[in-house]
Write a protein that holds these residues in place. Structure first.
Motif, PDB file in Angstrom:
ATOM      1  N   ARG A  36       0.756  -1.157  -0.209  1.00 15.15           N
ATOM      2  CA  ARG A  36      -0.038  -0.245  -0.073  1.00 15.15           C
ATOM      3  C   ARG A  36       1.016   1.335  -0.095  1.00 15.15           C
ATOM      4  O   ARG A  36       1.694   1.251   0.770  1.00 15.15           O
ATOM      5  N   ARG A  37       0.585   2.103  -1.042  1.00 13.85           N
ATOM      6  CA  ARG A  37       1.406   3.429  -0.882  1.00 13.85           C
ATOM      7  C   ARG A  37       0.462   4.442  -0.410  1.00 13.85           C
ATOM      8  O   ARG A  37      -0.680   4.527  -0.823  1.00 13.85           O
ATOM      9  N   ILE A  38       1.276   5.399   0.580  1.00 19.22           N
ATOM     10  CA  ILE A  38       0.429   6.507   1.078  1.00 19.22           C
ATOM     11  C   ILE A  38       1.410   7.778   0.686  1.00 19.22           C
ATOM     12  O   ILE A  38       2.541   7.790   0.951  1.00 19.22           O
ATOM     13  N   ASN A  39       0.509   8.528  -0.034  1.00 21.15           N
ATOM     14  CA  ASN A  39       1.326   9.966  -0.465  1.00 21.15           C
ATOM     15  C   ASN A  39       1.232  11.034   0.332  1.00 21.15           C
ATOM     16  O   ASN A  39       0.044  11.226   0.947  1.00 21.15           O
ATOM     17  N   PHE A  40       2.410  11.655   0.813  1.00 22.68           N
ATOM     18  CA  PHE A  40       2.175  12.817   1.605  1.00 22.68           C
ATOM     19  C   PHE A  40       2.139  14.122   1.140  1.00 22.68           C
ATOM     20  O   PHE A  40       1.463  14.900   1.204  1.00 22.68           O
ATOM     21  N   ASN A  41       2.879  14.262   0.048  1.00 17.55           N
ATOM     22  CA  ASN A  41       2.703  15.378  -0.815  1.00 17.55           C
ATOM     23  C   ASN A  41       3.359  14.978  -2.244  1.00 17.55           C
ATOM     24  O   ASN A  41       3.307  13.517  -2.592  1.00 17.55           O
ATOM     25  N   GLU A  42       3.649  15.791  -3.217  1.00 19.24           N
ATOM     26  CA  GLU A  42       3.890  15.461  -4.630  1.00 19.24           C
ATOM     27  C   GLU A  42       5.252  14.714  -4.736  1.00 19.24           C
ATOM     28  O   GLU A  42       5.505  13.884  -5.499  1.00 19.24           O
ATOM     29  N   ARG A  43       6.095  14.787  -3.636  1.00 21.43           N
ATOM     30  CA  ARG A  43       7.384  14.390  -3.742  1.00 21.43           C
ATOM     31  C   ARG A  43       7.606  13.164  -2.884  1.00 21.43           C
ATOM     32  O   ARG A  43       8.612  12.347  -3.098  1.00 21.43           O
ATOM     33  N   MET A  44       6.756  13.150  -1.642  1.00 22.44           N
ATOM     34  CA  MET A  44       7.104  12.100  -0.672  1.00 22.44           C
ATOM     35  C   MET A  44       6.044  10.998  -0.439  1.00 22.44           C
ATOM     36  O   MET A  44       4.877  11.634  -0.587  1.00 22.44           O
ATOM     37  N   SER A  45       6.344  10.110  -0.292  1.00 26.15           N
ATOM     38  CA  SER A  45       5.408   8.838  -0.043  1.00 26.15           C
ATOM     39  C   SER A  45       6.269   7.828   0.890  1.00 26.15           C
ATOM     40  O   SER A  45       7.224   7.646   0.826  1.00 26.15           O
ATOM     41  N   ALA A  46       5.235   6.808   1.182  1.00 24.14           N
ATOM     42  CA  ALA A  46       5.842   5.891   1.711  1.00 24.14           C
ATOM     43  C   ALA A  46       5.082   4.406   1.367  1.00 24.14           C
ATOM     44  O   ALA A  46       3.644   4.545   1.181  1.00 24.14           O
ATOM     45  N   ASP A  47       5.787   3.454   1.460  1.00 24.15           N
ATOM     46  CA  ASP A  47       5.152   2.097   0.821  1.00 24.15           C
ATOM     47  C   ASP A  47       5.227   0.888   2.120  1.00 24.15           C
ATOM     48  O   ASP A  47       6.313   0.817   2.732  1.00 24.15           O
ATOM     49  N   PHE A  48       3.998   0.765   2.456  1.00 26.28           N
ATOM     50  CA  PHE A  48       4.016  -0.683   3.407  1.00 26.28           C
ATOM     51  C   PHE A  48       3.646  -1.712   2.667  1.00 26.28           C
ATOM     52  O   PHE A  48       2.796  -2.026   1.921  1.00 26.28           O
ATOM     53  N   ILE A  49       4.647  -2.681   2.890  1.00 21.33           N
ATOM     54  CA  ILE A  49       4.676  -4.096   2.231  1.00 21.33           C
ATOM     55  C   ILE A  49       4.787  -5.234   3.203  1.00 21.33           C
ATOM     56  O   ILE A  49       5.517  -5.176   4.133  1.00 21.33           O
ATOM     57  N   VAL A  50       4.094  -6.028   2.778  1.00 21.86           N
ATOM     58  CA  VAL A  50       3.911  -7.514   3.440  1.00 21.86           C
ATOM     59  C   VAL A  50       4.206  -8.568   2.563  1.00 21.86           C
ATOM     60  O   VAL A  50       3.456  -8.706   1.680  1.00 21.86           O
ATOM     61  N   ASP A  51       5.174  -9.410   2.707  1.00 20.84           N
ATOM     62  CA  ASP A  51       5.410 -10.501   1.909  1.00 20.84           C
ATOM     63  C   ASP A  51       5.076 -11.882   2.628  1.00 20.84           C
ATOM     64  O   ASP A  51       5.535 -12.020   3.795  1.00 20.84           O
ATOM     65  N   MET A  52       4.379 -12.778   2.123  1.00 21.77           N
ATOM     66  CA  MET A  52       3.983 -14.097   2.522  1.00 21.77           C
ATOM     67  C   MET A  52       4.559 -15.005   1.716  1.00 21.77           C
ATOM     68  O   MET A  52       4.149 -15.159   0.661  1.00 21.77           O
ATOM     69  N   PHE A  53       5.343 -16.022   2.191  1.00 23.73           N
ATOM     70  CA  PHE A  53       5.960 -17.050   1.650  1.00 23.73           C
ATOM     71  C   PHE A  53       5.339 -18.509   2.205  1.00 23.73           C
ATOM     72  O   PHE A  53       5.262 -18.646   3.312  1.00 23.73           O
ATOM     73  N   ASN A  54       5.143 -19.398   1.072  1.00 26.06           N
ATOM     74  CA  ASN A  54       4.644 -20.594   1.589  1.00 26.06           C
ATOM     75  C   ASN A  54       3.316 -20.427   2.444  1.00 26.06           C
ATOM     76  O   ASN A  54       3.326 -20.871   3.648  1.00 26.06           O
ATOM     77  N   ILE A  55       2.364 -19.797   2.062  1.00 25.22           N
ATOM     78  CA  ILE A  55       1.177 -19.520   2.853  1.00 25.22           C
ATOM     79  C   ILE A  55       0.511 -20.751   3.617  1.00 25.22           C
ATOM     80  O   ILE A  55       0.110 -20.725   4.490  1.00 25.22           O
TER      81      ILE A  55
END
Length: 91
Positions: A36-55
């Motif tokens: 999920r990407r969250i934009n703070f302004n035009e140039r700054m953002s944060a990506d929250f990532i969850v990886d699951m292996f062998n679910i």
């Protein structure tokens, strides 16, 4: 030049080793990534990532024993279920 009795030798070597006995079992890899990407302004953002292996947490055989005494027995396995969390800042 005398001929060798090859068919007689081959018949003497018949055994009870089944065909394709050294094959590995069926392997299932079910991996998933959610981000999920969250934009703070035009140039700054944060990506929250969850990886699951062998679910499914399936026992996946990596290698089998090739010797005729115990052919087909598992000697190695892939990793069990794993989760990986990440936070990425972009500017």
């Amino acid at each position: 030049m005398p001929s060798l009795p090859c068919p007689a030798r081959l018949q003497a070597l018949d055994g009870n080793f089944s065909r394709n006995a050294g094959l590995k079992p069926w392997t299932v890899f079910n991996d998933l990534r959610v981000s999920r990407r969250i934009n703070f302004n035009e140039r700054m953002s944060a990506d929250f990532i969850v990886d699951m292996f062998n679910i499914a947490n399936r026992y996946n055989v990596a290698d089998v024993n090739p010797l005729f005494t115990s052919a087909g027995q598992a000697t190695a396995a892939y990793d069990p279920r794993q989760f990986q969390f990440a936070l990425k800042f972009n500017w």
